[in-house]
Design a protein around this motif. Structure first.
Motif, PDB file in Angstrom:
ATOM      1  N   MET A   1       0.834  -1.170   0.000  1.00 51.02           N
ATOM      2  CA  MET A   1       0.000   0.000   0.000  1.00 51.02           C
ATOM      3  C   MET A   1       0.891   1.250   0.000  1.00 51.02           C
ATOM      4  SD  MET A   1      -3.304   0.747   2.228  1.00 51.02           S
ATOM      5  CE  MET A   1      -3.102   1.800   3.613  1.00 51.02           C
ATOM      6  N   GLU A   2       0.492   2.245  -0.770  1.00 52.72           N
ATOM      7  CA  GLU A   2       1.285   3.459  -0.907  1.00 52.72           C
ATOM      8  C   GLU A   2       1.132   4.354   0.325  1.00 52.72           C
ATOM      9  OE1 GLU A   2       1.883   7.147  -4.011  1.00 52.72           O
ATOM     10  OE2 GLU A   2       0.312   5.700  -4.367  1.00 52.72           O
ATOM     11  N   GLN A   3       2.229   4.922   0.743  1.00 55.49           N
ATOM     12  CA  GLN A   3       2.236   5.827   1.888  1.00 55.49           C
ATOM     13  C   GLN A   3       1.591   7.151   1.485  1.00 55.49           C
ATOM     14  OE1 GLN A   3       6.168   6.565   3.262  1.00 55.49           O
ATOM     15  NE2 GLN A   3       5.568   8.114   4.719  1.00 55.49           N
ATOM     16  N   ARG A   4       0.658   7.635   2.306  1.00 51.06           N
ATOM     17  CA  ARG A   4      -0.028   8.896   1.985  1.00 51.06           C
ATOM     18  C   ARG A   4       0.620  10.106   2.619  1.00 51.06           C
ATOM     19  NH1 ARG A   4      -6.340   9.544   1.567  1.00 51.06           N
ATOM     20  NH2 ARG A   4      -5.555  11.657   1.597  1.00 51.06           N
ATOM     21  N   LEU A   5       1.087  10.008   3.855  1.00 49.10           N
ATOM     22  CA  LEU A   5       1.690  11.157   4.514  1.00 49.10           C
ATOM     23  C   LEU A   5       3.200  11.137   4.292  1.00 49.10           C
ATOM     24  CD1 LEU A   5      -0.188  11.493   7.923  1.00 49.10           C
ATOM     25  CD2 LEU A   5      -0.510  12.793   5.816  1.00 49.10           C
ATOM     26  N   LEU A   6       3.703  12.259   3.806  1.00 45.87           N
ATOM     27  CA  LEU A   6       5.115  12.366   3.489  1.00 45.87           C
ATOM     28  C   LEU A   6       5.794  13.339   4.443  1.00 45.87           C
ATOM     29  CD1 LEU A   6       4.806  12.814  -0.397  1.00 45.87           C
ATOM     30  CD2 LEU A   6       5.068  10.683   0.881  1.00 45.87           C
ATOM     31  N   THR A   7       7.053  13.077   4.747  1.00 42.30           N
ATOM     32  CA  THR A   7       7.866  14.010   5.526  1.00 42.30           C
ATOM     33  C   THR A   7       8.298  15.145   4.602  1.00 42.30           C
ATOM     34  OG1 THR A   7       9.929  12.897   4.977  1.00 42.30           O
ATOM     35  CG2 THR A   7       8.760  12.122   6.956  1.00 42.30           C
ATOM     36  N   VAL A   8       8.933  16.158   5.182  1.00 46.27           N
ATOM     37  CA  VAL A   8       9.460  17.262   4.372  1.00 46.27           C
ATOM     38  C   VAL A   8      10.455  16.716   3.345  1.00 46.27           C
ATOM     39  CG1 VAL A   8      10.875  19.353   4.424  1.00 46.27           C
ATOM     40  CG2 VAL A   8       9.108  19.010   6.153  1.00 46.27           C
ATOM     41  N   GLU A   9      11.314  15.808   3.779  1.00 47.95           N
ATOM     42  CA  GLU A   9      12.322  15.247   2.870  1.00 47.95           C
ATOM     43  C   GLU A   9      11.667  14.463   1.733  1.00 47.95           C
ATOM     44  OE1 GLU A   9      12.464  14.975   6.230  1.00 47.95           O
ATOM     45  OE2 GLU A   9      14.044  16.449   6.539  1.00 47.95           O
ATOM     46  N   GLU A  10      10.670  13.652   2.071  1.00 49.27           N
ATOM     47  CA  GLU A  10       9.987  12.864   1.045  1.00 49.27           C
ATOM     48  C   GLU A  10       9.219  13.769   0.082  1.00 49.27           C
ATOM     49  OE1 GLU A  10       9.219   8.800   3.643  1.00 49.27           O
ATOM     50  OE2 GLU A  10       7.794  10.471   3.803  1.00 49.27           O
TER      51      GLU A  10
ATOM     52  N   GLU B   1      11.648  15.428  -2.314  1.00 43.24           N
ATOM     53  CA  GLU B   1      12.048  14.510  -3.389  1.00 43.24           C
ATOM     54  C   GLU B   1      10.923  14.369  -4.413  1.00 43.24           C
ATOM     55  OE1 GLU B   1      13.437  10.722  -1.942  1.00 43.24           O
ATOM     56  OE2 GLU B   1      14.750  11.684  -0.477  1.00 43.24           O
ATOM     57  N   TYR B   2       9.699  14.242  -3.929  1.00 47.61           N
ATOM     58  CA  TYR B   2       8.536  14.073  -4.810  1.00 47.61           C
ATOM     59  C   TYR B   2       8.338  15.298  -5.699  1.00 47.61           C
ATOM     60  CZ  TYR B   2       3.745  12.967  -6.201  1.00 47.61           C
ATOM     61  OH  TYR B   2       2.610  12.696  -6.920  1.00 47.61           O
ATOM     62  N   LEU B   3       8.555  16.492  -5.133  1.00 52.62           N
ATOM     63  CA  LEU B   3       8.332  17.737  -5.879  1.00 52.62           C
ATOM     64  C   LEU B   3       9.592  18.240  -6.581  1.00 52.62           C
ATOM     65  CD1 LEU B   3       6.194  19.603  -3.199  1.00 52.62           C
ATOM     66  CD2 LEU B   3       5.364  18.517  -5.302  1.00 52.62           C
ATOM     67  N   HIS B   4      10.721  17.584  -6.346  1.00 48.43           N
ATOM     68  CA  HIS B   4      12.012  17.995  -6.910  1.00 48.43           C
ATOM     69  C   HIS B   4      12.363  19.419  -6.471  1.00 48.43           C
ATOM     70  CE1 HIS B   4      12.162  14.399  -9.385  1.00 48.43           C
ATOM     71  NE2 HIS B   4      10.891  14.633  -9.681  1.00 48.43           N
ATOM     72  N   LEU B   5      12.173  19.675  -5.171  1.00 51.38           N
ATOM     73  CA  LEU B   5      12.510  20.957  -4.568  1.00 51.38           C
ATOM     74  C   LEU B   5      13.414  20.713  -3.367  1.00 51.38           C
ATOM     75  CD1 LEU B   5       8.958  22.604  -4.488  1.00 51.38           C
ATOM     76  CD2 LEU B   5      10.827  23.177  -6.043  1.00 51.38           C
ATOM     77  N   HIS B   6      14.153  21.720  -2.976  1.00 50.49           N
ATOM     78  CA  HIS B   6      15.003  21.627  -1.791  1.00 50.49           C
ATOM     79  C   HIS B   6      14.105  21.520  -0.555  1.00 50.49           C
ATOM     80  CE1 HIS B   6      17.924  22.742   1.273  1.00 50.49           C
ATOM     81  NE2 HIS B   6      18.853  22.402   0.385  1.00 50.49           N
ATOM     82  N   PRO B   7      14.493  20.726   0.445  1.00 50.53           N
ATOM     83  CA  PRO B   7      13.671  20.599   1.652  1.00 50.53           C
ATOM     84  C   PRO B   7      13.349  21.939   2.318  1.00 50.53           C
ATOM     85  CG  PRO B   7      15.363  18.919   1.658  1.00 50.53           C
ATOM     86  CD  PRO B   7      15.647  19.822   0.487  1.00 50.53           C
ATOM     87  N   GLN B   8      14.300  22.875   2.331  1.00 56.79           N
ATOM     88  CA  GLN B   8      14.035  24.182   2.933  1.00 56.79           C
ATOM     89  C   GLN B   8      12.962  24.940   2.148  1.00 56.79           C
ATOM     90  OE1 GLN B   8      17.968  25.895   3.111  1.00 56.79           O
ATOM     91  NE2 GLN B   8      18.194  25.309   5.261  1.00 56.79           N
ATOM     92  N   THR B   9      12.947  24.776   0.832  1.00 55.93           N
ATOM     93  CA  THR B   9      11.928  25.417   0.001  1.00 55.93           C
ATOM     94  C   THR B   9      10.556  24.843   0.317  1.00 55.93           C
ATOM     95  OG1 THR B   9      13.541  25.790  -1.759  1.00 55.93           O
ATOM     96  CG2 THR B   9      11.207  25.872  -2.378  1.00 55.93           C
TER      97      THR B   9
ATOM     98  N   ARG C   1       3.790  17.324   7.956  1.00 52.96           N
ATOM     99  CA  ARG C   1       3.566  16.217   7.024  1.00 52.96           C
ATOM    100  C   ARG C   1       2.765  16.728   5.826  1.00 52.96           C
ATOM    101  NH1 ARG C   1       7.108  14.373   9.494  1.00 52.96           N
ATOM    102  NH2 ARG C   1       7.133  12.519  10.780  1.00 52.96           N
ATOM    103  N   PHE C   2       2.915  16.031   4.719  1.00 54.03           N
ATOM    104  CA  PHE C   2       2.246  16.393   3.475  1.00 54.03           C
ATOM    105  C   PHE C   2       1.454  15.204   2.978  1.00 54.03           C
ATOM    106  CE2 PHE C   2       6.003  18.888   4.028  1.00 54.03           C
ATOM    107  CZ  PHE C   2       5.615  20.160   3.669  1.00 54.03           C
ATOM    108  N   ASP C   3       0.189  15.435   2.687  1.00 50.81           N
ATOM    109  CA  ASP C   3      -0.656  14.394   2.125  1.00 50.81           C
ATOM    110  C   ASP C   3      -0.348  14.300   0.634  1.00 50.81           C
ATOM    111  OD1 ASP C   3      -3.034  12.567   2.201  1.00 50.81           O
ATOM    112  OD2 ASP C   3      -3.765  14.076   0.789  1.00 50.81           O
ATOM    113  N   LYS C   4       0.023  13.121   0.176  1.00 51.35           N
ATOM    114  CA  LYS C   4       0.423  12.948  -1.229  1.00 51.35           C
ATOM    115  C   LYS C   4      -0.708  13.331  -2.180  1.00 51.35           C
ATOM    116  CE  LYS C   4       2.892   9.793  -4.248  1.00 51.35           C
ATOM    117  NZ  LYS C   4       2.026   9.760  -5.406  1.00 51.35           N
ATOM    118  N   LEU C   5      -1.932  12.960  -1.848  1.00 50.66           N
ATOM    119  CA  LEU C   5      -3.069  13.334  -2.689  1.00 50.66           C
ATOM    120  C   LEU C   5      -3.222  14.860  -2.731  1.00 50.66           C
ATOM    121  CD1 LEU C   5      -5.486  12.545  -4.406  1.00 50.66           C
ATOM    122  CD2 LEU C   5      -6.807  12.308  -2.302  1.00 50.66           C
ATOM    123  N   GLY C   6      -3.033  15.517  -1.596  1.00 47.78           N
ATOM    124  CA  GLY C   6      -3.096  16.980  -1.547  1.00 47.78           C
ATOM    125  C   GLY C   6      -2.026  17.619  -2.415  1.00 47.78           C
ATOM    126  N   LEU C   7      -0.819  17.041  -2.404  1.00 54.12           N
ATOM    127  CA  LEU C   7       0.256  17.557  -3.260  1.00 54.12           C
ATOM    128  C   LEU C   7      -0.078  17.344  -4.734  1.00 54.12           C
ATOM    129  CD1 LEU C   7       3.477  16.443  -1.349  1.00 54.12           C
ATOM    130  CD2 LEU C   7       2.422  18.724  -1.412  1.00 54.12           C
TER     131      LEU C   7
END
Length: 67
Positions: free
Chosen positions: A1-10, A13-21, A41-47
């Protein structure tokens, strides 16, 4: 099952942006984020929805320019 909540680092990586950004954009309300305790945390569906809105907004701007 795919993880829905992502950390800042994840999310970065998903958005191809620096973690500080990603963290800055979340603090500014530009990215959909939620606090879980002291962590952000970031909801993948929300992103995915945020990405689609940005694509749609940019598409509308291009159409307006081309006219």
């Amino acid at each position: 099952m795919e993880q829905r909540l992502l950390t800042v680092e994840e999310a970065s990586e998903y958005l191809h942006l620096h973690p500080q950004t990603v963290y800055f954009m979340a603090r500014q309300g530009e990215l959909p984020a939620l606090k879980v305790g002291r962590a952000v945390r970031f909801d993948k569906l929300g992103l995915d929805q945020w990405i689609q809105r940005k694509i749609d907004e940019n598409h509308e701007k291009v159409i307006a320019l081309v006219g």
